[in-house]
Design an enzyme around this catalytic site. Sequence first.
Site, PDB file in Angstrom:
ATOM      1  N   ARG A  40       0.838  -1.197   0.000  1.00 58.14           N
ATOM      2  CA  ARG A  40       0.000   0.000   0.000  1.00 58.14           C
ATOM      3  C   ARG A  40       0.873   1.247   0.000  1.00 58.14           C
ATOM      4  O   ARG A  40       2.088   1.179   0.196  1.00 58.14           O
ATOM      5  CB  ARG A  40      -0.938   0.002   1.215  1.00 58.14           C
ATOM      6  CG  ARG A  40      -0.216   0.088   2.558  1.00 58.14           C
ATOM      7  CD  ARG A  40      -1.194  -0.041   3.723  1.00 58.14           C
ATOM      8  NE  ARG A  40      -2.238   0.965   3.672  1.00 58.14           N
ATOM      9  CZ  ARG A  40      -2.095   2.213   4.126  1.00 58.14           C
ATOM     10  NH1 ARG A  40      -0.940   2.596   4.630  1.00 58.14           N
ATOM     11  NH2 ARG A  40      -3.086   3.069   4.062  1.00 58.14           N
ATOM     12  N   LEU A  41       0.211   2.375  -0.225  1.00 58.24           N
ATOM     13  CA  LEU A  41       0.860   3.668  -0.180  1.00 58.24           C
ATOM     14  C   LEU A  41      -0.144   4.619   0.458  1.00 58.24           C
ATOM     15  O   LEU A  41      -1.316   4.641   0.076  1.00 58.24           O
ATOM     16  CB  LEU A  41       1.236   4.129  -1.593  1.00 58.24           C
ATOM     17  CG  LEU A  41       2.172   5.322  -1.755  1.00 58.24           C
ATOM     18  CD1 LEU A  41       3.497   5.096  -1.038  1.00 58.24           C
ATOM     19  CD2 LEU A  41       2.421   5.591  -3.243  1.00 58.24           C
ATOM     20  N   ASP A  42       0.302   5.397   1.439  1.00 54.95           N
ATOM     21  CA  ASP A  42      -0.616   6.231   2.198  1.00 54.95           C
ATOM     22  C   ASP A  42      -1.389   7.205   1.319  1.00 54.95           C
ATOM     23  O   ASP A  42      -0.915   7.626   0.251  1.00 54.95           O
ATOM     24  CB  ASP A  42       0.151   7.022   3.261  1.00 54.95           C
ATOM     25  CG  ASP A  42       0.703   6.140   4.360  1.00 54.95           C
ATOM     26  OD1 ASP A  42       0.104   5.090   4.633  1.00 54.95           O
ATOM     27  OD2 ASP A  42       1.749   6.504   4.941  1.00 54.95           O
ATOM     28  N   HIS A  43      -2.555   7.592   1.792  1.00 51.91           N
ATOM     29  CA  HIS A  43      -3.442   8.530   1.113  1.00 51.91           C
ATOM     30  C   HIS A  43      -2.714   9.815   0.729  1.00 51.91           C
ATOM     31  O   HIS A  43      -2.914  10.360  -0.373  1.00 51.91           O
ATOM     32  CB  HIS A  43      -4.619   8.826   2.056  1.00 51.91           C
ATOM     33  CG  HIS A  43      -5.628   9.786   1.518  1.00 51.91           C
ATOM     34  ND1 HIS A  43      -5.805  11.047   2.046  1.00 51.91           N
ATOM     35  CD2 HIS A  43      -6.528   9.673   0.518  1.00 51.91           C
ATOM     36  CE1 HIS A  43      -6.771  11.667   1.393  1.00 51.91           C
ATOM     37  NE2 HIS A  43      -7.235  10.859   0.458  1.00 51.91           N
TER      38      HIS A  43
END
Length: 203
Positions: A40-43
């Site tokens: 994932r990659l943060d918002h």
Amino acid sequence: MSTLYLLHKPFRVLSQFTDSRGRATLAHYIDVPGIYPAGRLDHDSEGLLLLTGDGRLAHRITHPDRKQPKTYRVQVEGEPDEHALAALRHGVTLNDGPTRPARVTRFDWPDVPPREPPVRYRASVPTCWLEITLTEGRNRQVRRMTAHVGHPTLRLIRWSIGSWQLAGLAPGEWREERIHLPRRDAGHDKQARHHHRPRRRRS
């Protein structure tokens, strides 16, 4: 052969395909059915996100034993001195324990793509770009590390995961690669890749 999708995730886009609160998701940019993020990659972070529909490939990318290095290009507040850089390189102690040593260099990146909204500019506060490579993936780790040494992260762009790089992809664009997975795990995977032109979903 498995298929891997490399997406340049824009700022303030969730690393998922649906959201009950109506926020921007991956579905706004890539419409390939049956795929999901490998990691994932943060918002509030930008850059490389890998997606696939192959569980075995996703496992090889994300499993901690693989220690896939991840490189980030990070704009921080202020100009870290050598003491701060050395602390980041050797590891700092966060609330969830000490970090592993990291590769950290000053980085001059004049061709950074524009961000909307842009980082707030303050004439009295200089900023600096760093390139930071980690071999672990804790929650918001880069941001916590730079804050720990007194230089909060203003903008964070993930440039690479292992040998996969963001090069050639504008925000919102993606490309696919064909990956050959060996029958049995070995010390180093042999991967056959076919590059395709970047694509952007049109709304």
